[in-house]
Design a protein around this motif. Structure first.
Motif, PDB file in Angstrom:
ATOM      1  N   PHE A 191       0.849  -1.204   0.000  1.00 48.67           N
ATOM      2  CA  PHE A 191       0.000   0.000   0.000  1.00 48.67           C
ATOM      3  C   PHE A 191       0.879   1.248   0.000  1.00 48.67           C
ATOM      4  CE2 PHE A 191      -3.709  -2.224   2.418  1.00 48.67           C
ATOM      5  CZ  PHE A 191      -4.166  -2.775   1.243  1.00 48.67           C
ATOM      6  N   GLN A 192       1.906   1.238   0.829  1.00 48.76           N
ATOM      7  CA  GLN A 192       2.811   2.379   0.902  1.00 48.76           C
ATOM      8  C   GLN A 192       3.479   2.613  -0.459  1.00 48.76           C
ATOM      9  OE1 GLN A 192       6.212   1.911   3.607  1.00 48.76           O
ATOM     10  NE2 GLN A 192       5.597   3.878   4.515  1.00 48.76           N
ATOM     11  N   PHE A 193       3.940   1.547  -1.105  1.00 51.03           N
ATOM     12  CA  PHE A 193       4.565   1.655  -2.424  1.00 51.03           C
ATOM     13  C   PHE A 193       3.575   2.214  -3.447  1.00 51.03           C
ATOM     14  CE2 PHE A 193       5.402  -0.536  -6.544  1.00 51.03           C
ATOM     15  CZ  PHE A 193       6.566   0.133  -6.885  1.00 51.03           C
ATOM     16  N   CYS A 194       2.372   1.674  -3.467  1.00 50.93           N
ATOM     17  CA  CYS A 194       1.371   2.107  -4.461  1.00 50.93           C
ATOM     18  C   CYS A 194       0.944   3.553  -4.260  1.00 50.93           C
ATOM     19  CB  CYS A 194       0.147   1.200  -4.401  1.00 50.93           C
ATOM     20  SG  CYS A 194       0.432  -0.462  -5.014  1.00 50.93           S
ATOM     21  N   PHE A 195       0.599   3.904  -3.041  1.00 48.20           N
ATOM     22  CA  PHE A 195       0.038   5.227  -2.787  1.00 48.20           C
ATOM     23  C   PHE A 195       1.097   6.317  -2.615  1.00 48.20           C
ATOM     24  CE2 PHE A 195      -3.661   2.683  -1.015  1.00 48.20           C
ATOM     25  CZ  PHE A 195      -4.450   2.891  -2.126  1.00 48.20           C
ATOM     26  N   GLU A 196       2.224   5.989  -2.011  1.00 45.84           N
ATOM     27  CA  GLU A 196       3.204   7.015  -1.692  1.00 45.84           C
ATOM     28  C   GLU A 196       4.356   7.088  -2.691  1.00 45.84           C
ATOM     29  OE1 GLU A 196       4.181   6.979   2.529  1.00 45.84           O
ATOM     30  OE2 GLU A 196       2.212   6.080   2.949  1.00 45.84           O
ATOM     31  N   THR A 197       4.715   5.964  -3.291  1.00 49.08           N
ATOM     32  CA  THR A 197       5.802   5.974  -4.275  1.00 49.08           C
ATOM     33  C   THR A 197       5.262   6.160  -5.689  1.00 49.08           C
ATOM     34  OG1 THR A 197       7.173   4.562  -2.867  1.00 49.08           O
ATOM     35  CG2 THR A 197       7.777   4.694  -5.201  1.00 49.08           C
ATOM     36  N   MET A 257      -9.137  -0.047  -2.109  1.00 52.51           N
ATOM     37  CA  MET A 257      -8.580   0.902  -1.149  1.00 52.51           C
ATOM     38  C   MET A 257      -8.250   2.144  -1.970  1.00 52.51           C
ATOM     39  SD  MET A 257      -7.229   1.549   1.999  1.00 52.51           S
ATOM     40  CE  MET A 257      -7.044  -0.099   2.648  1.00 52.51           C
ATOM     41  N   LEU A 258      -8.635   3.310  -1.464  1.00 48.34           N
ATOM     42  CA  LEU A 258      -8.369   4.579  -2.141  1.00 48.34           C
ATOM     43  C   LEU A 258      -7.238   5.310  -1.441  1.00 48.34           C
ATOM     44  CD1 LEU A 258     -12.045   5.724  -2.749  1.00 48.34           C
ATOM     45  CD2 LEU A 258     -10.576   4.327  -4.235  1.00 48.34           C
ATOM     46  N   GLN A 259      -6.523   6.128  -2.201  1.00 43.41           N
ATOM     47  CA  GLN A 259      -5.371   6.822  -1.654  1.00 43.41           C
ATOM     48  C   GLN A 259      -5.741   7.670  -0.435  1.00 43.41           C
ATOM     49  OE1 GLN A 259      -3.594  10.158  -3.814  1.00 43.41           O
ATOM     50  NE2 GLN A 259      -1.571   9.240  -3.481  1.00 43.41           N
ATOM     51  N   TYR A 260      -6.837   8.414  -0.510  1.00 39.72           N
ATOM     52  CA  TYR A 260      -7.182   9.273   0.625  1.00 39.72           C
ATOM     53  C   TYR A 260      -7.551   8.444   1.855  1.00 39.72           C
ATOM     54  CZ  TYR A 260     -12.266   8.721  -0.048  1.00 39.72           C
ATOM     55  OH  TYR A 260     -13.543   8.217  -0.147  1.00 39.72           O
ATOM     56  N   GLU A 261      -8.146   7.253   1.664  1.00 43.25           N
ATOM     57  CA  GLU A 261      -8.448   6.380   2.809  1.00 43.25           C
ATOM     58  C   GLU A 261      -7.145   5.941   3.480  1.00 43.25           C
ATOM     59  OE1 GLU A 261     -12.537   4.353   1.052  1.00 43.25           O
ATOM     60  OE2 GLU A 261     -10.611   3.392   0.631  1.00 43.25           O
ATOM     61  N   TRP A 262      -6.165   5.574   2.649  1.00 42.55           N
ATOM     62  CA  TRP A 262      -4.855   5.169   3.159  1.00 42.55           C
ATOM     63  C   TRP A 262      -4.207   6.299   3.948  1.00 42.55           C
ATOM     64  CZ3 TRP A 262      -1.689   1.454   4.409  1.00 42.55           C
ATOM     65  CH2 TRP A 262      -0.322   1.695   4.493  1.00 42.55           C
ATOM     66  N   LEU A 263      -4.160   7.468   3.346  1.00 41.02           N
ATOM     67  CA  LEU A 263      -3.466   8.590   3.979  1.00 41.02           C
ATOM     68  C   LEU A 263      -4.214   9.137   5.191  1.00 41.02           C
ATOM     69  CD1 LEU A 263      -2.262  10.459   0.768  1.00 41.02           C
ATOM     70  CD2 LEU A 263      -0.889   9.015   2.308  1.00 41.02           C
TER      71      LEU A 263
END
Length: 159
Positions: free
Chosen positions: A76-82, A134-140
């Protein structure tokens, strides 16, 4: 047929990686010094900023150890943040209650059902696929911190 199927699977994954269509991963459990399984990011569309995650298999001795959750955190970190993706999609056989529970526990949201989508494994008939995301804003906004709070205790050793 077993080793030939595995070789074809790995070869296909590597070819799709070289074509920048997929990211295949081996899962290694550092706490026991052993390979635990595999997972893959696939159906990558950088223009739409989406990807699917799945094709995850863990050896039974690694089930329930928390390893899959740690692996998903890193993915998740790789997908959304990288990669800066907006969305990760998942499809799971409707009968796979273990995977469904894991997706829900990680904060993924069910968004649909594809009826009679696939042949059942090793039996006659068809099975539904449940769609999760899972959506980026949900993750963050909260899922990442929920994961991090749950990691206050170390991984359980594999059985």
């Amino acid at each position: 047929q077993g080793i030939e199927n595995l070789q074809a699977y790995v070869q296909s994954a590597l070819q799709k990686y070289q074509a920048e269509q997929e990211y295949p991963f081996a899962i290694y459990d550092k706490s026991v010094g052993a390979y635990a399984g595999i997972t893959r990011l696939y159906a990558y569309d950088p223009d739409l900023r989406i990807i699917k995650m799945g094709h995850t298999w863990l050896g039974k001795s690694f089930w329930g150890t928390g390893l899959n959750k740690h692996c998903k955190y890193l993915l998740f970190q790789f997908c959304f943040e990288t990669l800066g993706l907006a969305r990760i999609g998942f499809g799971v056989h409707a009968e796979n209650l273990r995977s469904i529970h894991a997706l829900q526990k990680m904060g993924c949201q069910q968004e649909g059902r594809l009826r009679d989508f696939l042949h059942k494994d090793n039996v006659q008939g068809r099975t539904d696929i449940l769609l999760y995301s899972m959506l980026q804003y949900e993750w963050l906004d909260n899922v990442k911190s929920d994961f991090e709070r749950s990691f206050s205790s170390p991984l359980k050793a594999s059985k």
